[in-house]
Design a protein around this motif. Structure first.
Motif, PDB file in Angstrom:
ATOM      1  N   HIS B 459       4.860  -6.809 -69.909  1.00 55.05           N
ATOM      2  CA  HIS B 459       5.216  -8.220 -69.995  1.00 55.05           C
ATOM      3  C   HIS B 459       6.165  -8.573 -68.857  1.00 55.05           C
ATOM      4  CE1 HIS B 459       4.303  -7.485 -74.396  1.00 55.05           C
ATOM      5  NE2 HIS B 459       3.600  -8.567 -74.184  1.00 55.05           N
ATOM      6  N   PHE B 460       7.159  -7.690 -68.663  1.00 52.64           N
ATOM      7  CA  PHE B 460       8.207  -7.981 -67.683  1.00 52.64           C
ATOM      8  C   PHE B 460       7.710  -7.760 -66.268  1.00 52.64           C
ATOM      9  CE2 PHE B 460      10.059  -6.868 -71.724  1.00 52.64           C
ATOM     10  CZ  PHE B 460      10.736  -8.045 -71.989  1.00 52.64           C
ATOM     11  N   LEU B 461       6.782  -6.814 -66.085  1.00 54.61           N
ATOM     12  CA  LEU B 461       6.173  -6.666 -64.763  1.00 54.61           C
ATOM     13  C   LEU B 461       5.600  -8.005 -64.322  1.00 54.61           C
ATOM     14  CD1 LEU B 461       4.243  -3.276 -64.947  1.00 54.61           C
ATOM     15  CD2 LEU B 461       6.236  -3.825 -63.574  1.00 54.61           C
ATOM     16  N   GLY B 462       4.953  -8.689 -65.251  1.00 52.50           N
ATOM     17  CA  GLY B 462       4.358  -9.985 -64.921  1.00 52.50           C
ATOM     18  C   GLY B 462       5.424 -11.010 -64.586  1.00 52.50           C
ATOM     19  N   LEU B 463       6.477 -11.051 -65.408  1.00 50.64           N
ATOM     20  CA  LEU B 463       7.532 -12.034 -65.168  1.00 50.64           C
ATOM     21  C   LEU B 463       8.284 -11.737 -63.868  1.00 50.64           C
ATOM     22  CD1 LEU B 463       8.926 -12.408 -68.785  1.00 50.64           C
ATOM     23  CD2 LEU B 463       7.522 -14.029 -67.512  1.00 50.64           C
ATOM     24  N   TYR B 464       8.266 -10.484 -63.445  1.00 53.10           N
ATOM     25  CA  TYR B 464       8.921 -10.151 -62.186  1.00 53.10           C
ATOM     26  C   TYR B 464       7.943 -10.104 -61.019  1.00 53.10           C
ATOM     27  CZ  TYR B 464      13.418  -9.831 -64.310  1.00 53.10           C
ATOM     28  OH  TYR B 464      14.585 -10.176 -64.935  1.00 53.10           O
ATOM     29  N   GLY B 465       6.820 -10.793 -61.172  1.00 52.85           N
ATOM     30  CA  GLY B 465       6.002 -11.087 -59.998  1.00 52.85           C
ATOM     31  C   GLY B 465       4.908 -10.105 -59.670  1.00 52.85           C
ATOM     32  N   MET B 466       4.430  -9.329 -60.626  1.00 47.24           N
ATOM     33  CA  MET B 466       3.330  -8.410 -60.303  1.00 47.24           C
ATOM     34  C   MET B 466       2.012  -9.000 -60.816  1.00 47.24           C
ATOM     35  SD  MET B 466       3.085  -4.358 -60.943  1.00 47.24           S
ATOM     36  CE  MET B 466       1.535  -3.463 -60.979  1.00 47.24           C
ATOM     37  N   PRO B 467       1.111  -9.389 -59.894  1.00 51.39           N
ATOM     38  CA  PRO B 467      -0.183  -9.886 -60.328  1.00 51.39           C
ATOM     39  C   PRO B 467      -1.015  -8.750 -60.922  1.00 51.39           C
ATOM     40  CG  PRO B 467       0.218 -10.397 -58.001  1.00 51.39           C
ATOM     41  CD  PRO B 467       1.231  -9.391 -58.426  1.00 51.39           C
ATOM     42  N   ARG B 468      -2.029  -9.090 -61.701  1.00 53.22           N
ATOM     43  CA  ARG B 468      -2.911  -8.037 -62.217  1.00 53.22           C
ATOM     44  C   ARG B 468      -3.913  -7.636 -61.131  1.00 53.22           C
ATOM     45  NH1 ARG B 468      -7.078 -11.289 -66.217  1.00 53.22           N
ATOM     46  NH2 ARG B 468      -7.967  -9.246 -66.576  1.00 53.22           N
ATOM     47  N   ARG B 469      -4.604  -6.542 -61.376  1.00 54.44           N
ATOM     48  CA  ARG B 469      -5.672  -6.059 -60.485  1.00 54.44           C
ATOM     49  C   ARG B 469      -5.169  -5.763 -59.073  1.00 54.44           C
ATOM     50  NH1 ARG B 469     -10.018 -10.498 -62.665  1.00 54.44           N
ATOM     51  NH2 ARG B 469     -10.696  -9.323 -64.452  1.00 54.44           N
ATOM     52  N   VAL B 470      -3.944  -5.246 -58.965  1.00 50.03           N
ATOM     53  CA  VAL B 470      -3.423  -4.857 -57.655  1.00 50.03           C
ATOM     54  C   VAL B 470      -3.218  -3.351 -57.636  1.00 50.03           C
ATOM     55  CG1 VAL B 470      -2.340  -7.048 -57.093  1.00 50.03           C
ATOM     56  CG2 VAL B 470      -1.070  -5.363 -58.416  1.00 50.03           C
ATOM     57  N   PHE B 471      -3.492  -2.723 -56.473  1.00 54.85           N
ATOM     58  CA  PHE B 471      -3.340  -1.279 -56.414  1.00 54.85           C
ATOM     59  C   PHE B 471      -1.961  -0.860 -55.946  1.00 54.85           C
ATOM     60  CE2 PHE B 471      -5.315  -2.397 -52.314  1.00 54.85           C
ATOM     61  CZ  PHE B 471      -4.414  -1.838 -51.432  1.00 54.85           C
ATOM     62  N   THR B 472      -1.139  -1.846 -55.563  1.00 54.97           N
ATOM     63  CA  THR B 472       0.225  -1.504 -55.197  1.00 54.97           C
ATOM     64  C   THR B 472       1.113  -2.705 -55.492  1.00 54.97           C
ATOM     65  OG1 THR B 472       1.649  -0.594 -53.495  1.00 54.97           O
ATOM     66  CG2 THR B 472       0.060  -2.256 -52.790  1.00 54.97           C
ATOM     67  N   PHE B 473       2.421  -2.494 -55.427  1.00 53.63           N
ATOM     68  CA  PHE B 473       3.337  -3.585 -55.760  1.00 53.63           C
ATOM     69  C   PHE B 473       4.558  -3.471 -54.875  1.00 53.63           C
ATOM     70  CE2 PHE B 473       3.661   0.022 -58.586  1.00 53.63           C
ATOM     71  CZ  PHE B 473       4.997   0.360 -58.531  1.00 53.63           C
ATOM     72  N   ASP B 474       5.331  -4.581 -54.803  1.00 55.18           N
ATOM     73  CA  ASP B 474       6.532  -4.580 -53.969  1.00 55.18           C
ATOM     74  C   ASP B 474       7.526  -3.580 -54.532  1.00 55.18           C
ATOM     75  OD1 ASP B 474       5.152  -6.655 -53.007  1.00 55.18           O
ATOM     76  OD2 ASP B 474       6.713  -8.171 -53.248  1.00 55.18           O
ATOM     77  N   SER B 475       8.216  -2.893 -53.632  1.00 53.98           N
ATOM     78  CA  SER B 475       9.182  -1.909 -54.103  1.00 53.98           C
ATOM     79  C   SER B 475      10.500  -2.592 -54.435  1.00 53.98           C
ATOM     80  CB  SER B 475       9.384  -0.852 -53.020  1.00 53.98           C
ATOM     81  OG  SER B 475      10.400   0.026 -53.414  1.00 53.98           O
TER      82      SER B 475
END
Lengths: 337, 638
Positions: B459-475
């Protein structure tokens, strides 16, 4: 991190994170809005999570009581007293949710309609957004220029985005400024963003658009009105002439290799590509391809193997260029300010 | 085509060498073998088991895919599986889990249990039932072959156009998706028709609609949803097939088509689909909670009404998947309110379960543990569902990990937990042995907490800006920590699943046989032996009240009253035609995927021959005589 105790929900979220990480350094936080659109949306997030935590709390209390109180104990025999239901209770748990939903639905409907209204012509800065696999083009129709990957806006002013796509469906999202909207090929979608303070706000594509969907990042850079006007002036009359021999050599390399797809205004080039990001004033960009810091080493890495850094993008590899040529090219591009 | 003929000849040759050629003796041997019995069966119980086993197999596949996905996301910038390969994984994970795990598992349990619950000897169309299963299996196998031959589909389980068109998804991946789902979908539609007919026509004497057990009711409504929701998907897939294979332009903007039409048709199917997998779960929870609370269901009538209302509303809300498409404020408002309405009947169900337990005598078997674990877990998934229905807030939630968390809470926390409760509950009925309770508790206490560890942080990953269907995320510290926690949670879920599989094996080998009524149950399936004989009921029972068996028990009777004298029972003959027809469609589908249209035509010819043979098949079935029944019944522990 600023803690605004707007609701129980927010309190819960922040507590969770204080426990977890100490503090918030996330740059894309929905919970830390930097403009009125996102702030309104956060209000609804807080309101809905508040109501929902209430519901969850009620269910949990009954649940915990029931599970503890009515466990089977040794010596229990036969069936407990049977009952078929209670009209009174069932009315209660039908009516209370209806009331809660009305409390939620009224501001939802109001805001859906108010946020769906686009500003009158002349009251907002208009930016035409075109999404490509995997980059963004921003056109300023009032001023007649185009830029890529980094959208500059003035603070305190509504920015009216008219968006479309040249290939598949993408979606534009700048969590700190506003929610997201799809870009559909052959259609125009509209949304409004606005920033309170100068700064750089990260944006992402949120609709699966291919191999490099995860890397289709961009930035919204907000300036004070004066600085924004300066930037506009620079973009309207760019000076892309080479200033010394190294830059001259760089411009040649550019003309021979890049301008079939990219465009560069103000340098007197005859060809002007239109299938890749516009390179005018490239030295002002903070990043290459939306993912790498804009410097010489990264430029070389990117030119040599763009497919490794951003799989599936349309840029071919320029491995055949000598290191020297790449150095000239970077010198020229990075000095375009 | 040539390759196909060569391979066929070779296989036949080898088969001939190893089996001694085609002759009478060989035929006899084949027909006596147990495997022939299973592949030609039309018995609803055996078909149910086939469904459950197949869904178990695909659960392992989909599970491995999810483990790989979480491994890639364990930290930012990981280069384990990136780009297109990652997209293939997420597409196959979603498609497999929904179409080849959740649906067949539920349909398998429906198949086994519903005829028993309504006091019937089989479903209305036993032949079509077998065909449903084999079509599902060939569709599922076809789609999963894509990993080996040509690359898996990579446009997401929603396969939005234009991304799913040839121009942006070259290669056969999306063709596998289109044809695999099409074939499996035909089977599902047949199943829907079958269950509706069965429940309407084959209830035992006295089993009125308002005496149907809740699981049967939810099956009934689910079947209606199947009947109306699957055809839009079939049409949509057909249009996409024409775009991809024959150069049509239904979804291509350049050719004058409209890509958003795909989204509408997909979600007109897709949202009812969500309820299609959750309603039977509601039914299972109702049965398990009621049985192990030793109480009749609280508010039975309102539960039935809520089920029907949810089924109806499920067709009225599809645009809430499309709030960000730009359909306008009016459309968004109407669908937001319609969506919020669903919360009301769902809330009614939750409170009815709680008050069924209230005043009861809760026996915490593993089945009950899972059912009890389901309630708060599903409520979390439900309330986030209302949150994503508030349009402006959804502009932020949409297509982020918040949404991923939401639907995993409903699909895993809802459907999977309910299905596990149902498996522990009905396992003794289906296989005649109780699953080991100790291992079951291990399963519960590893799987459910780990589930929350995996998905709550999302839930919080989403609220902190992680879109779905991504193979990487901002560090950033938050995203890094939460992703790591989420991945760690998967370990526990894996351990739990392994404990379950071990339990299944151990029970099969060492489990003790149980009586027909090991849980002191309330409904008709507990009145017959475990597992029931081929004909289910020697004499159809006379139903004299809701919770029919409990009704008799309260009157002091140990058995149901019979509604008919003991007599010969008519049974349908088993048939190899469903398998042949499914093989025909499989070949045809594979032919289309490989653009080998001769093979596609040959497959269709095989299908039509099968249909022809079936149409002119005058087989009247056979009868089990009264003496045989008496003998069988003597040998059973009822």
């Amino acid at each position: 991190m600023m803690v605004k105790k707007k609701s129980f929900g927010y309190l819960f979220l922040t507590t969770f994170f204080v426990l977890l990480t100490g503090c918030n350094q996330g740059e894309l936080s929905v919970l830390d809005p930097k403009g009125p659109v996102a702030r309104e949306q956060l209000f609804l997030i807080n309101l809905s999570s508040g109501i929902m935590f209430f519901v969850l709390a009620v269910v949990s209390i009954i649940f915990i009581y029931v599970v503890i109180r009515y466990r089977e104990r040794p010596g229990d025999q036969g069936l407990p007293k049977q009952n078929d239901g209670s009209t009174w209770l069932e009315v209660v748990w039908t009516v209370i949710p209806i009331i809660l939903l009305i409390i939620l639905a009224v501001p939802t409907v109001k805001m859906t309609i108010s946020q769906g209204k686009m500003p009158e012509k002349g009251t907002a800065l208009e930016v035409d957004v075109t999404a490509y696999q995997y980059w963004w083009e921003f056109k300023y129709p009032e001023y007649g220029f185009v830029t890529g990957q980094e959208m500059h806006i003035p603070v305190g002013k509504k920015v009216h985005l008219k968006m479309t796509s040249k290939d598949v469906i993408h979606a534009l999202w700048v969590p700190e400024l506003a929610g997201k909207m799809d870009t559909n090929p052959g259609k125009i979608t509209e949304m409004v963003i606005q920033a309170d303070k100068p700064g750089t706000y990260k944006g992402k594509c949120t609709e699966l658009c291919g191999a490099s969907h995860a890397l289709m990042d961009f930035k919204v850079i907000a300036h004070e009105q004066d600085d924004f006007d300066k930037w506009v002036a620079k973009m309207k009359n760019p000076d892309s002439r080479a200033k010394n021999d190294i830059e001259k050599r760089g411009a040649e390399v550019l003309a021979q290799n890049c301008l079939g797809c990219h465009a560069l205004e103000g340098g007197g080039f005859a060809t002007k590509g239109d299938t890749a990001p516009d390179l005018t004033n490239y030295g002002l960009r903070t990043q290459i391809a939306g993912i790498l810091d804009n410097n010489r080493e990264n430029m070389a890495r990117w030119l040599k193997n763009p497919q490794k850094l951003k799989p599936g993008n349309r840029m071919p590899s320029f491995e055949h260029l000598s290191d020297q040529d790449i150095a000239y090219l970077s010198e020229y591009l990075l000095n375009l300010k | 085509m040539a390759t196909f003929l060569i391979i066929t000849t070779l296989v036949l040759l080898l088969a001939a060498i190893f089996t001694g050629g085609y002759n009478k003796k060989f035929l006899e041997r084949v027909q006596k073998s147990w495997i022939w019995g299973w592949i030609t069966t039309v018995d609803h119980k055996r078909i149910g088991i086939l469904y459950i086993v197949a869904s178990g197999f695909f659960f392992i596949l989909g599970g491995v895919e999810s483990i790989l996905i979480r491994l890639q996301l364990i930290w930012p910038g990981n280069e384990f599986i990136t780009g297109d390969a990652y997209n293939q994984l997420l597409t196959m994970h979603g498609t497999t889990m929904i179409f080849f795990v959740a649906m067949p598992l539920l349909i398998g349990l429906m198949n086994y249990i519903v005829p028993l619950q309504i006091g019937a000897r089989d479903v209305a169309f036993p032949f079509a039932n077998a065909l449903s299963f084999w079509l599902f299996l060939s569709g599922a196998i076809l789609m999963n072959l894509s990993f080996l031959f040509g690359g898996a589909p990579d446009a997401g389980w929603t396969s939005y156009t234009p991304l799913a068109l040839n121009e942006y998804s070259p290669g056969p991946g999306v063709d596998y998706y289109v044809l695999g789902l099409q074939i499996a979908g035909i089977g599902t539609i047949l199943g829907g028709v079958n269950f509706i007919t069965t429940i309407v026509n084959m209830r035992a004497p006295g089993m009125t609609f308002l005496r149907l057990p809740l699981f049967t009711w939810t099956t009934f409504v689910t079947s209606a949803i199947i009947l109306f929701a699957l055809p839009p998907l079939a049409v949509n897939l057909l249009l996409l097939q024409f775009d991809r294979l024959f150069g049509a332009q239904f979804f291509s903007t350049a050719g004058g088509g409209d890509s958003v039409v795909w989204q509408h048709l997909f979600w007109i199917f897709g949202h009812p689909e969500v309820y299609l997998v959750i309603l039977p779960a509601f039914g299972m929870i109702s049965e398990v909670v009621s049985t192990f609370s030793r109480k009749r269901l609280f508010g039975y009538t309102s539960m039935v009404f809520a089920t029907v209302v949810i089924g109806f509303l499920s067709f009225m809300v599809w645009v809430h998947h499309m709030f960000t498409v730009g359909l306008g404020s009016m459309a968004n408002t109407i669908f937001a309110i319609a969506t919020m309405l669903i919360a009301i009947p769902t809330g009614v169900k939750v409170f009815n379960w709680l008050f069924t337990m209230w005043g009861g005598r809760l026996r915490f078997t593993t089945a009950m543990l899972f059912a009890v674990g389901f309630i708060p877990t599903f409520v979390i998934g439900g309330v986030t569902g209302v949150m994503v229905a508030t349009v402006p807030a959804d502009y932020q939630f949409h297509d982020t990990y918040f949404l991923v968390a939401h639907f995993h809470y409903t699909l895993v926390g809802g459907t999977v937990l309910a299905a596990l409760a149902a498996l522990y509950y009905w396992w003794p009925k289906i296989f005649g042995k109780k699953l080991d309770e100790k291992l079951g508790k291990w399963h519960f206490w590893t799987f459910v907490p780990s589930f929350h560890i995996t998905f709550f942080p999302q839930h919080f990953l989403g609220l902190y800006g992680m879109p779905r269907r991504v193979f990487t995320f901002d560090s950033t510290p938050i995203l890094n920590n939460l992703n790591l926690i989420s991945t760690i949670g998967v370990i526990g879920m894996t351990v739990g699943t392994v404990a379950f599989l071990y339990n299944v094996v151990i029970t099969t080998i060492r489990g003790k046989s149980v009586s027909g009524d090991p849980w002191d149950g309330f409904t008709l399936e507990w009145t017959v032996s475990s597992p029931p004989p081929a004909y289910n009921f020697a004499q159809l029972p006379l139903v004299r009240g809701r919770e029919a068996f409990l009704h008799e028990k309260l009157l002091g009777n140990k058995k149901m009253k019979a509604a008919e004298p003991l007599g010969a029972i008519h049974m349908p003959s088993s048939s190899y035609l469903p398998l042949i027809m499914a093989i025909g469609l499989f070949m045809s589908g594979y032919g289309f995927v490989l653009r080998g249209f001769e093979l596609a035509a040959l497959g269709l010819i095989i299908l039509f021959i099968g249909m022809y043979m079936r149409s002119f098949d005058y087989d009247p079935g056979y009868h089990i005589s009264t003496e045989e029944i008496k003998q069988i019944e003597k040998g059973l522990k009822a």
